[in-house]
Design a protein around this motif. Structure first.
Motif, PDB file in Angstrom:
ATOM      1  N   PRO A   1      25.753  48.486  32.931  1.00 20.05           N
ATOM      2  CA  PRO A   1      26.548  48.199  31.728  1.00 20.05           C
ATOM      3  C   PRO A   1      26.397  46.738  31.313  1.00 20.05           C
ATOM      4  O   PRO A   1      26.221  45.852  32.149  1.00 20.05           O
ATOM      5  CB  PRO A   1      27.982  48.518  32.155  1.00 20.05           C
ATOM      6  N   LEU A   2      26.505  46.488  30.007  1.00 18.52           N
ATOM      7  CA  LEU A   2      26.218  45.149  29.483  1.00 18.52           C
ATOM      8  C   LEU A   2      27.257  44.097  29.854  1.00 18.52           C
ATOM      9  O   LEU A   2      26.983  42.911  29.725  1.00 18.52           O
ATOM     10  CB  LEU A   2      26.060  45.196  27.959  1.00 18.52           C
ATOM     11  N   PHE A   3      28.420  44.508  30.332  1.00 22.23           N
ATOM     12  CA  PHE A   3      29.403  43.470  30.667  1.00 22.23           C
ATOM     13  C   PHE A   3      28.915  42.592  31.817  1.00 22.23           C
ATOM     14  O   PHE A   3      29.440  41.498  32.011  1.00 22.23           O
ATOM     15  CB  PHE A   3      30.782  44.067  30.947  1.00 22.23           C
ATOM     16  N   PHE A   4      27.904  43.013  32.568  1.00 23.54           N
ATOM     17  CA  PHE A   4      27.327  42.145  33.594  1.00 23.54           C
ATOM     18  C   PHE A   4      26.818  40.837  32.984  1.00 23.54           C
ATOM     19  O   PHE A   4      26.795  39.806  33.645  1.00 23.54           O
ATOM     20  CB  PHE A   4      26.153  42.831  34.294  1.00 23.54           C
ATOM     21  N   THR A   5      26.384  40.890  31.730  1.00 24.21           N
ATOM     22  CA  THR A   5      25.836  39.698  31.069  1.00 24.21           C
ATOM     23  C   THR A   5      26.922  38.853  30.403  1.00 24.21           C
ATOM     24  O   THR A   5      26.609  37.790  29.857  1.00 24.21           O
ATOM     25  CB  THR A   5      24.790  40.083  30.004  1.00 24.21           C
ATOM     26  N   HIS A   6      28.158  39.322  30.439  1.00 20.25           N
ATOM     27  CA  HIS A   6      29.225  38.657  29.691  1.00 20.25           C
ATOM     28  C   HIS A   6      30.250  37.963  30.586  1.00 20.25           C
ATOM     29  O   HIS A   6      30.479  36.759  30.464  1.00 20.25           O
ATOM     30  CB  HIS A   6      29.954  39.664  28.794  1.00 20.25           C
ATOM     31  N   TYR A   7      30.892  38.709  31.492  1.00 19.43           N
ATOM     32  CA  TYR A   7      32.115  38.232  32.138  1.00 19.43           C
ATOM     33  C   TYR A   7      31.932  36.924  32.896  1.00 19.43           C
ATOM     34  O   TYR A   7      32.768  36.021  32.791  1.00 19.43           O
ATOM     35  CB  TYR A   7      32.678  39.293  33.083  1.00 19.43           C
ATOM     36  N   SER A   8      30.876  36.817  33.697  1.00 16.43           N
ATOM     37  CA  SER A   8      30.664  35.570  34.449  1.00 16.43           C
ATOM     38  C   SER A   8      30.151  34.448  33.567  1.00 16.43           C
ATOM     39  O   SER A   8      30.206  33.271  33.965  1.00 16.43           O
ATOM     40  CB  SER A   8      29.676  35.795  35.596  1.00 16.43           C
ATOM     41  N   PHE A   9      29.657  34.803  32.387  1.00 17.29           N
ATOM     42  CA  PHE A   9      28.967  33.822  31.550  1.00 17.29           C
ATOM     43  C   PHE A   9      29.758  33.423  30.313  1.00 17.29           C
ATOM     44  O   PHE A   9      29.204  32.891  29.365  1.00 17.29           O
ATOM     45  CB  PHE A   9      27.580  34.368  31.174  1.00 17.29           C
ATOM     46  N   LEU A  10      31.064  33.671  30.326  1.00 14.36           N
ATOM     47  CA  LEU A  10      31.900  33.149  29.249  1.00 14.36           C
ATOM     48  C   LEU A  10      31.991  31.632  29.372  1.00 14.36           C
ATOM     49  O   LEU A  10      32.011  30.913  28.372  1.00 14.36           O
ATOM     50  CB  LEU A  10      33.292  33.766  29.297  1.00 14.36           C
ATOM     51  N   GLY A  11      32.028  31.147  30.609  1.00 13.25           N
ATOM     52  CA  GLY A  11      32.042  29.704  30.849  1.00 13.25           C
ATOM     53  C   GLY A  11      30.756  29.204  31.477  1.00 13.25           C
ATOM     54  O   GLY A  11      30.270  28.123  31.151  1.00 13.25           O
ATOM     55  N   LEU A  12      30.220  29.971  32.394  1.00 14.43           N
ATOM     56  CA  LEU A  12      28.988  29.598  33.088  1.00 14.43           C
ATOM     57  C   LEU A  12      27.819  29.708  32.113  1.00 14.43           C
ATOM     58  O   LEU A  12      27.498  30.791  31.638  1.00 14.43           O
ATOM     59  CB  LEU A  12      28.787  30.527  34.287  1.00 14.43           C
TER      60      LEU A  12
ATOM     61  N   VAL B   1      38.235  38.954  42.059  1.00  8.85           N
ATOM     62  CA  VAL B   1      37.352  38.891  40.897  1.00  8.85           C
ATOM     63  C   VAL B   1      38.150  38.703  39.613  1.00  8.85           C
ATOM     64  O   VAL B   1      37.810  37.853  38.770  1.00  8.85           O
ATOM     65  CB  VAL B   1      36.454  40.140  40.829  1.00  8.85           C
ATOM     66  N   GLU B   2      39.225  39.466  39.447  1.00  8.69           N
ATOM     67  CA  GLU B   2      40.076  39.265  38.273  1.00  8.69           C
ATOM     68  C   GLU B   2      40.625  37.839  38.251  1.00  8.69           C
ATOM     69  O   GLU B   2      40.710  37.199  37.195  1.00  8.69           O
ATOM     70  CB  GLU B   2      41.226  40.276  38.279  1.00  8.69           C
ATOM     71  N   SER B   3      40.999  37.339  39.423  1.00 10.78           N
ATOM     72  CA  SER B   3      41.512  35.965  39.502  1.00 10.78           C
ATOM     73  C   SER B   3      40.420  34.958  39.159  1.00 10.78           C
ATOM     74  O   SER B   3      40.693  33.915  38.545  1.00 10.78           O
ATOM     75  CB  SER B   3      42.073  35.692  40.893  1.00 10.78           C
ATOM     76  N   ALA B   4      39.168  35.265  39.539  1.00  7.33           N
ATOM     77  CA  ALA B   4      38.051  34.382  39.185  1.00  7.33           C
ATOM     78  C   ALA B   4      37.900  34.292  37.674  1.00  7.33           C
ATOM     79  O   ALA B   4      37.639  33.209  37.125  1.00  7.33           O
ATOM     80  CB  ALA B   4      36.757  34.884  39.820  1.00  7.33           C
ATOM     81  N   PHE B   5      38.067  35.414  36.984  1.00  6.07           N
ATOM     82  CA  PHE B   5      37.982  35.375  35.522  1.00  6.07           C
ATOM     83  C   PHE B   5      39.087  34.492  34.941  1.00  6.07           C
ATOM     84  O   PHE B   5      38.873  33.767  33.961  1.00  6.07           O
ATOM     85  CB  PHE B   5      38.082  36.788  34.935  1.00  6.07           C
ATOM     86  N   MET B   6      40.262  34.542  35.566  1.00 11.39           N
ATOM     87  CA  MET B   6      41.359  33.681  35.104  1.00 11.39           C
ATOM     88  C   MET B   6      41.045  32.215  35.378  1.00 11.39           C
ATOM     89  O   MET B   6      41.234  31.353  34.504  1.00 11.39           O
ATOM     90  CB  MET B   6      42.669  34.090  35.771  1.00 11.39           C
ATOM     91  N   PHE B   7      40.557  31.898  36.566  1.00 12.56           N
ATOM     92  CA  PHE B   7      40.257  30.504  36.877  1.00 12.56           C
ATOM     93  C   PHE B   7      39.120  29.962  36.010  1.00 12.56           C
ATOM     94  O   PHE B   7      39.145  28.783  35.623  1.00 12.56           O
ATOM     95  CB  PHE B   7      39.935  30.333  38.357  1.00 12.56           C
ATOM     96  N   GLN B   8      38.142  30.791  35.695  1.00 15.21           N
ATOM     97  CA  GLN B   8      37.092  30.363  34.768  1.00 15.21           C
ATOM     98  C   GLN B   8      37.717  29.912  33.450  1.00 15.21           C
ATOM     99  O   GLN B   8      37.377  28.853  32.910  1.00 15.21           O
ATOM    100  CB  GLN B   8      36.106  31.514  34.516  1.00 15.21           C
ATOM    101  N   GLY B   9      38.672  30.693  32.947  1.00 18.11           N
ATOM    102  CA  GLY B   9      39.345  30.332  31.712  1.00 18.11           C
ATOM    103  C   GLY B   9      40.215  29.105  31.843  1.00 18.11           C
ATOM    104  O   GLY B   9      40.199  28.212  30.987  1.00 18.11           O
ATOM    105  N   LEU B  10      40.985  29.035  32.925  1.00 20.84           N
ATOM    106  CA  LEU B  10      41.899  27.907  33.095  1.00 20.84           C
ATOM    107  C   LEU B  10      41.148  26.583  33.221  1.00 20.84           C
ATOM    108  O   LEU B  10      41.606  25.554  32.697  1.00 20.84           O
ATOM    109  CB  LEU B  10      42.780  28.123  34.331  1.00 20.84           C
ATOM    110  N   LEU B  11      40.021  26.581  33.901  1.00 18.75           N
ATOM    111  CA  LEU B  11      39.269  25.333  34.034  1.00 18.75           C
ATOM    112  C   LEU B  11      38.701  24.886  32.689  1.00 18.75           C
ATOM    113  O   LEU B  11      38.678  23.684  32.387  1.00 18.75           O
ATOM    114  CB  LEU B  11      38.154  25.498  35.068  1.00 18.75           C
ATOM    115  N   ALA B  12      38.264  25.824  31.875  1.00 12.27           N
ATOM    116  CA  ALA B  12      37.809  25.465  30.526  1.00 12.27           C
ATOM    117  C   ALA B  12      38.962  24.893  29.706  1.00 12.27           C
ATOM    118  O   ALA B  12      38.799  23.903  28.979  1.00 12.27           O
ATOM    119  CB  ALA B  12      37.198  26.679  29.831  1.00 12.27           C
ATOM    120  N   VAL B  13      40.130  25.507  29.832  1.00 16.62           N
ATOM    121  CA  VAL B  13      41.324  25.014  29.133  1.00 16.62           C
ATOM    122  C   VAL B  13      41.673  23.604  29.607  1.00 16.62           C
ATOM    123  O   VAL B  13      41.993  22.719  28.798  1.00 16.62           O
ATOM    124  CB  VAL B  13      42.506  25.984  29.359  1.00 16.62           C
ATOM    125  N   ARG B  14      41.611  23.380  30.924  1.00 16.71           N
ATOM    126  CA  ARG B  14      41.903  22.053  31.468  1.00 16.71           C
ATOM    127  C   ARG B  14      40.993  20.990  30.854  1.00 16.71           C
ATOM    128  O   ARG B  14      41.429  19.893  30.499  1.00 16.71           O
ATOM    129  CB  ARG B  14      41.708  22.073  32.986  1.00 16.71           C
TER     130      ARG B  14
END
Length: 431
Positions: free
Chosen positions: A256-267, A134-147
């Motif tokens: 907790p409200l982070f359910f609405t945030h972490y997956s949806f920074l890129g999605l 899951v932590e790695s998924a958050f990183m890949f979400q970011g890296l793909l946006a950067v790409r």
């Protein structure tokens, strides 16, 4: 003597009031200030060797993969808002991906924490000393946006894209089905195998892991894993009302409200739907329930109001906890309301102005708002956490321009993966 003491107390009161007085800013300027100060956690406080984000200010050499995934998206925001140049942002990103390429990994994923100098795993707990999907998924979400952002046909930007693609193609999402089961597993360790035994089932912050797993060009999971794993749990379908607001998915009162945030920074949740939910409705209603709970304030905590709301995972006066309406300790966490700007812009602005103008210097420091506070016990944190700081920068930007949503959703692999899972979205051409 009494007159002297009275005078001293009056002077101290006036000085304190002067210190608390803050420059009045318009809404746009205030949003930019908050983004810039918070971005600086990922820029100035980044680890000097790896370029990754420390877990928190108290642990500068322990870098976090998930929080750094949010941080690389914050770097893109920093470039767009002209806090830094594109060239400096590119150099930092190359430093980060070069480090990630050499850091310890486990079937293409990283551990939750790394030593920022060596890239060696720092165990998160006794048996959690290997890959964290899951932590790695958050990183890949970011890296793909950067790409997608660094899209120019110049040598260094091509180099960055190629290195991100290499990392992305190396991630073995199907390995984390634990010998082909219809569910993803959160952890695997070469020392402890599957001993953590943590299946990733919804509803929570982990949707992005399934989306990325389905989108992988090399090690994709079957849609069956999503429908039989993620969507099958005691805390997935809900459909009840809380405080007069319908909640399609998840725990009572939303969690907790982070359910609405972490997956949806890129999605991008705007118009995102599948057979289970409308994800904009889910995230907005979850936010509204969280806010309304704070307004109702059944436990009568000091400070809770329409101006001061937001319960999510953070530091607290006793340590750390995942705060929510069903786990309420009187702790308000700024990232909860501020990272909800896309869902509740008027209400999030109310909270932002309260935090900045009313709570003031007790909550505001070098990298923006401190992690959390509890007015009932007069406790104010003086630490920053990467995983709470990152969503503030990114989600405010998604509210202002949709930048990270646009970048991530432009990935062809993501479009294919979402379609394979049965999602539709205005952001998916032809969906």
């Amino acid at each position: 003597m009494r007159t002297f003491l009275t005078t001293v107390l009056l002077i101290c009161t006036l000085l304190q009031a002067a210190a608390q007085k803050r420059p009045q800013l318009g809404d746009s300027a205030l949003l930019t200030l908050v983004q810039q100060k918070t971005f600086d956690y990922f820029w100035s406080f980044a680890h000097p060797v790896s370029g990754l984000a420390p877990e928190r200010t108290a642990t500068p050499n322990v870098v976090t993969i998930g929080g750094s995934g949010f941080g690389v998206m914050a770097i893109v925001v920093g470039i767009e808002r002209k806090f830094i140049t594109r060239e400096k942002g590119l150099e930092r990103m190359l430093k980060i991906v070069n480090f990630l390429s050499k850091a310890e990994h486990y079937h293409g994923t990283w551990a939750h924490w790394l030593d920022g100098t060596t890239g060696k795993t720092v165990p998160f707990s006794r048996k959690d000393d290997g890959g964290d999907l899951v932590e790695s998924a958050f990183m890949f979400q970011g890296l793909l946006a950067v790409r997608q952002y660094f899209d120019r046909d110049v040598p260094k930007e091509r180099e960055l894209r190629n290195k991100i693609n290499n990392l992305w193609r190396d991630a073995e999402w199907d390995w984390y089905t634990r010998d082909g089961q219809d569910v993803l597993y959160w952890h695997w360790s070469p020392n402890n195998g599957w001993a953590m035994n943590h299946q990733v089932r919804g509803w929570n912050e982990c949707l992005i892991a399934y989306v990325l797993g389905a989108s992988s060009p090399t090690y994709a999971i079957s849609p069956r894993v999503y429908h039989r794993g993620w969507a099958v749990s005691n805390h997935f379908l809900n459909g009840r009302e809380y405080l007069g607001i319908k909640l399609p998915l998840g725990f009572d009162y939303g969690g907790p409200l982070f359910f609405t945030h972490y997956s949806f920074l890129g999605l991008d949740p705007r118009g995102l739907k599948d057979r289970y939910a409308d994800y904009w409705e889910q995230n907005r209603n979850h936010t509204l329930i969280n806010r309304q709970y704070c307004i109702n304030n059944p436990k009568k905590y000091k400070g809770y109001s329409a101006d001061c709301w937001g319960l999510t995972a953070s530091d607290n006066h006793q340590g750390y906890n995942a705060h929510s309406p069903t786990n309420d300790l009187g702790v308000i966490t700024p990232t909860a309301a501020l990272s909800s700007f896309p869902y509740t812009p008027e209400y999030s602005m109310q909270a932002l102005k309260y935090f900045y103008n009313k709570v003031g210097n007790k909550l505001w420091g070098k990298y923006g708002f401190y992690d959390a506070f509890n007015e009932t016990v007069n406790w104010y944190d003086h630490q920053y956490l990467a995983i709470d700081q990152g969503p503030i920068v990114v989600m405010i930007e998604n509210y202002r321009s949709g930048l990270l949503w646009r970048l991530f959703m432009s990935c062809p692999e993501i479009g294919e993966g979402l379609r394979s899972l049965g999602f539709t979205s205005p952001a998916l051409q032809g969906s």
